[in-house]
Design a protein around this motif. Sequence first.
Motif, PDB file in Angstrom:
ATOM      1  N   UNK A  88       0.870  -1.173   0.000  1.00 30.98           N
ATOM      2  CA  UNK A  88       0.000   0.000   0.000  1.00 30.98           C
ATOM      3  C   UNK A  88       0.910   1.228   0.000  1.00 30.98           C
ATOM      4  N   UNK A  89       1.427   1.560  -1.179  1.00 30.19           N
ATOM      5  CA  UNK A  89       2.335   2.675  -1.347  1.00 30.19           C
ATOM      6  C   UNK A  89       1.675   3.732  -2.222  1.00 30.19           C
ATOM      7  N   UNK A  90       2.353   4.852  -2.388  1.00 29.79           N
ATOM      8  CA  UNK A  90       1.796   5.951  -3.189  1.00 29.79           C
ATOM      9  C   UNK A  90       1.395   5.515  -4.596  1.00 29.79           C
ATOM     10  N   UNK A  91       2.235   4.755  -5.265  1.00 24.74           N
ATOM     11  CA  UNK A  91       1.966   4.430  -6.664  1.00 24.74           C
ATOM     12  C   UNK A  91       1.504   3.004  -6.884  1.00 24.74           C
ATOM     13  N   UNK A  92       1.593   2.181  -5.857  1.00 26.11           N
ATOM     14  CA  UNK A  92       1.200   0.772  -5.995  1.00 26.11           C
ATOM     15  C   UNK A  92       0.391   0.354  -4.779  1.00 26.11           C
ATOM     16  N   UNK A  93      -0.805  -0.173  -5.044  1.00 24.69           N
ATOM     17  CA  UNK A  93      -1.636  -0.708  -3.972  1.00 24.69           C
ATOM     18  C   UNK A  93      -2.182  -2.042  -4.456  1.00 24.69           C
ATOM     19  N   UNK A  94      -2.044  -3.063  -3.630  1.00 20.14           N
ATOM     20  CA  UNK A  94      -2.605  -4.348  -3.997  1.00 20.14           C
ATOM     21  C   UNK A  94      -1.681  -5.484  -3.645  1.00 20.14           C
ATOM     22  N   UNK A  95      -1.980  -6.639  -4.217  1.00 13.24           N
ATOM     23  CA  UNK A  95      -1.214  -7.845  -3.965  1.00 13.24           C
ATOM     24  C   UNK A  95      -0.317  -8.104  -5.165  1.00 13.24           C
ATOM     25  N   UNK A  96       0.981  -7.902  -4.974  1.00 17.36           N
ATOM     26  CA  UNK A  96       1.943  -8.064  -6.062  1.00 17.36           C
ATOM     27  C   UNK A  96       2.247  -9.550  -6.236  1.00 17.36           C
ATOM     28  N   UNK A  97       2.073 -10.023  -7.470  1.00 14.53           N
ATOM     29  CA  UNK A  97       2.316 -11.430  -7.770  1.00 14.53           C
ATOM     30  C   UNK A  97       3.623 -11.648  -8.521  1.00 14.53           C
ATOM     31  N   UNK A  98       4.074 -10.591  -9.224  1.00 16.07           N
ATOM     32  CA  UNK A  98       5.261 -10.733 -10.057  1.00 16.07           C
ATOM     33  C   UNK A  98       5.765  -9.351 -10.442  1.00 16.07           C
ATOM     34  N   UNK A  99       7.075  -9.238 -10.667  1.00 18.51           N
ATOM     35  CA  UNK A  99       7.655  -7.998 -11.172  1.00 18.51           C
ATOM     36  C   UNK A  99       8.620  -8.346 -12.303  1.00 18.51           C
ATOM     37  N   UNK A 100       8.839  -7.366 -13.178  1.00 19.00           N
ATOM     38  CA  UNK A 100       9.864  -7.482 -14.209  1.00 19.00           C
ATOM     39  C   UNK A 100      10.679  -6.197 -14.158  1.00 19.00           C
ATOM     40  N   UNK A 101      11.982  -6.338 -13.916  1.00 20.70           N
ATOM     41  CA  UNK A 101      12.886  -5.197 -13.895  1.00 20.70           C
ATOM     42  C   UNK A 101      13.561  -5.101 -15.261  1.00 20.70           C
ATOM     43  N   UNK A 102      13.433  -3.938 -15.912  1.00 22.81           N
ATOM     44  CA  UNK A 102      14.089  -3.687 -17.189  1.00 22.81           C
ATOM     45  C   UNK A 102      15.277  -2.773 -16.961  1.00 22.81           C
ATOM     46  N   UNK A 103      16.431  -3.141 -17.513  1.00 23.54           N
ATOM     47  CA  UNK A 103      17.620  -2.311 -17.422  1.00 23.54           C
ATOM     48  C   UNK A 103      18.268  -2.285 -18.805  1.00 23.54           C
ATOM     49  N   UNK A 104      18.639  -1.095 -19.253  1.00 23.91           N
ATOM     50  CA  UNK A 104      19.157  -0.906 -20.600  1.00 23.91           C
ATOM     51  C   UNK A 104      20.450  -0.105 -20.576  1.00 23.91           C
ATOM     52  N   UNK A 105      21.272  -0.237 -21.607  1.00 27.19           N
ATOM     53  CA  UNK A 105      22.452   0.618 -21.704  1.00 27.19           C
ATOM     54  C   UNK A 105      22.116   2.030 -22.213  1.00 27.19           C
ATOM     55  N   UNK A 106      20.920   2.227 -22.708  1.00 29.96           N
ATOM     56  CA  UNK A 106      20.527   3.538 -23.251  1.00 29.96           C
ATOM     57  C   UNK A 106      20.572   4.619 -22.175  1.00 29.96           C
ATOM     58  N   UNK A 107      21.165   5.752 -22.511  1.00 27.58           N
ATOM     59  CA  UNK A 107      21.266   6.864 -21.553  1.00 27.58           C
ATOM     60  C   UNK A 107      19.909   7.537 -21.321  1.00 27.58           C
ATOM     61  N   UNK A 108      18.937   7.253 -22.181  1.00 23.97           N
ATOM     62  CA  UNK A 108      17.611   7.860 -22.022  1.00 23.97           C
ATOM     63  C   UNK A 108      16.586   6.887 -21.444  1.00 23.97           C
ATOM     64  N   UNK A 109      17.011   5.660 -21.156  1.00 27.92           N
ATOM     65  CA  UNK A 109      16.109   4.671 -20.557  1.00 27.92           C
ATOM     66  C   UNK A 109      16.601   4.376 -19.146  1.00 27.92           C
ATOM     67  N   UNK A 110      15.749   4.609 -18.172  1.00 33.32           N
ATOM     68  CA  UNK A 110      16.098   4.414 -16.773  1.00 33.32           C
ATOM     69  C   UNK A 110      15.487   3.108 -16.274  1.00 33.32           C
ATOM     70  N   UNK A 111      16.141   2.438 -15.315  1.00 33.92           N
ATOM     71  CA  UNK A 111      15.594   1.171 -14.821  1.00 33.92           C
ATOM     72  C   UNK A 111      14.103   1.294 -14.487  1.00 33.92           C
ATOM     73  N   UNK A 112      13.359   0.351 -15.008  1.00 32.10           N
ATOM     74  CA  UNK A 112      11.904   0.381 -14.882  1.00 32.10           C
ATOM     75  C   UNK A 112      11.419  -0.941 -14.304  1.00 32.10           C
TER      76      UNK A 112
END
Length: 154
Positions: A88-112
């Motif tokens: 129950x956080x500012x941007x996420x509320x609920x029961x999290x079942x799974x996450x996917x972390x994306x990381x790129x070498x691009x200087x304009x793409x930030x870890x998501x």
Amino acid sequence: MLKTLDRMLFLVAVFSLLFAQTVGASDGAEVLDIKKGEIILTIKNSNSLQNQVKEWLSSVNGTVGSLKIEPSEGIAIKIPLMPPYKVNYDWITGTVTEVVMFISPSKTYFPTLLVFTKEEGLVAVHVKNHSLKTFLKKNKLFNPELNLAEPPLR
């Protein structure tokens, strides 16, 4: 709104295809080389892995402001939560079942972090990166070319 929904449905379909050889949650995380489209590593499930995800979830510092959620190159780390984790956080509320972390070498793409919940579906967020480099090094995924910077404040 329809374009956003179409985009989200497309992403879910892509993830289903990319991770078609899904291992069970007890087997841990899968690391995908995005450019090659293949799984390059499986990280054994552990309390440490589950706690890492909980730390990422508690360090969310904003939602992704773009419909371009996935990068064209880099890595995607798919981690099922076992058991699902209630937040129950500012941007996420609920029961999290799974996450996917994306990381790129691009200087304009930030870890998501793409967060899947039972109640809300999915949400894409940025997290504070204080533990990301340590996690990548521990799992032999660190590459100095990866952009681990936090996005500028909006």
